[in-house]
Motif scaffolding. Structure first.
Motif, short mmCIF file in Angstrom:
data_model
loop_
_atom_site.label_atom_id
_atom_site.label_comp_id
_atom_site.label_asym_id
_atom_site.label_seq_id
_atom_site.Cartn_x
_atom_site.Cartn_y
_atom_site.Cartn_z
N ASN A 143 0.83 -1.20 0.00
CA ASN A 143 0.00 0.00 0.00
C ASN A 143 0.87 1.25 0.00
OD1 ASN A 143 -2.58 1.50 0.37
ND2 ASN A 143 -1.54 2.08 2.27
N ASP A 144 1.87 1.29 0.86
CA ASP A 144 2.75 2.45 0.92
C ASP A 144 3.49 2.65 -0.39
OD1 ASP A 144 1.94 2.85 3.48
OD2 ASP A 144 3.76 2.08 4.43
N TRP B 259 2.56 1.74 -3.45
CA TRP B 259 1.66 2.20 -4.50
C TRP B 259 1.15 3.61 -4.22
CZ3 TRP B 259 1.00 0.42 -9.22
CH2 TRP B 259 1.40 -0.89 -9.50
N ALA B 260 0.94 3.95 -2.95
CA ALA B 260 0.39 5.26 -2.62
C ALA B 260 1.41 6.37 -2.76
CB ALA B 260 -0.16 5.24 -1.19
N VAL B 261 2.65 6.09 -2.45
CA VAL B 261 3.66 7.14 -2.41
C VAL B 261 4.63 7.06 -3.58
CG1 VAL B 261 5.51 8.15 -1.04
CG2 VAL B 261 3.48 7.27 0.09
N ALA B 262 5.28 5.93 -3.72
CA ALA B 262 6.36 5.83 -4.69
C ALA B 262 5.87 5.66 -6.12
CB ALA B 262 7.27 4.66 -4.32
N ARG B 263 4.84 4.86 -6.31
CA ARG B 263 4.43 4.50 -7.67
C ARG B 263 2.91 4.48 -7.69
NH1 ARG B 263 6.35 -1.28 -9.63
NH2 ARG B 263 5.47 -1.84 -7.64
N THR C 118 -10.85 17.51 -2.78
CA THR C 118 -9.48 17.45 -2.31
C THR C 118 -9.13 16.01 -2.02
OG1 THR C 118 -9.77 19.61 -1.28
CG2 THR C 118 -7.85 18.33 -0.61
N VAL C 119 -8.41 15.39 -2.93
CA VAL C 119 -8.01 14.00 -2.76
C VAL C 119 -6.54 13.99 -2.42
CG1 VAL C 119 -7.77 11.76 -3.87
CG2 VAL C 119 -9.72 13.22 -4.41
N ARG C 120 -6.22 13.44 -1.24
CA ARG C 120 -4.82 13.33 -0.83
C ARG C 120 -4.62 11.97 -0.21
NH1 ARG C 120 -4.41 18.39 2.92
NH2 ARG C 120 -6.51 17.71 3.23
N LEU C 121 -3.44 11.45 -0.38
CA LEU C 121 -3.07 10.18 0.24
C LEU C 121 -2.07 10.47 1.34
CD1 LEU C 121 -2.62 7.90 -2.86
CD2 LEU C 121 -4.55 7.99 -1.30
N PRO C 122 -2.13 9.74 2.45
CA PRO C 122 -1.15 9.96 3.52
C PRO C 122 0.24 9.53 3.06
CG PRO C 122 -2.46 8.01 3.98
CD PRO C 122 -3.06 8.68 2.76
#
Length: 105
Positions: free
Chosen positions: A74-75, A77-81, A97-101
């Motif tokens: 999850n991390d 895909w959400a952050v790096a790629r 406003t769509v943001r991912l942690p």
């Protein structure tokens, strides 16, 4: 199908909305939604890590391993790629406003 298999026809009619739910997403996401590549990749990684361990002492150990792998995936895909861009996902949400942690919580 309705004439030869009435139960199957009824099932298909009842599941129409579920089967076509992907169509509410932007067209550029359709191939990613239909693809099983991410699932296959995760399954391969679970197998690879489970083979290293060999024998699990209990069910909780398996759940911990798979849970840790899911958080890691999850991390990644959400952050790096990002699998789908936030801009295109914003078009299908009520929240503009769509943001991912930065990290999973």
């Amino acid at each position: 199908l309705r004439e030869k298999q009435p139960k199957l026809g009824a099932l298909m009619d009842a599941s129409r909305d579920d089967v076509l739910a992907y169509m509410s997403f932007p067209r550029e996401h359709w191939t990613q939604i239909a693809s099983t590549n991410p699932l296959e990749r995760v399954n391969r990684e679970v197998k690879r890590r489970a083979d290293v361990i060999g024998i699990f002492p209990n069910d909780e150990a398996i759940i911990r391993l798979v849970g840790a792998l899911m958080l890691e995936t999850n991390d990644e895909w959400a952050v790096a790629r990002r699998y789908m861009s936030l801009e295109t996902l914003a078009r299908v949400t009520d929240n503009p406003t769509v943001r991912l942690p930065a990290v999973a919580t």
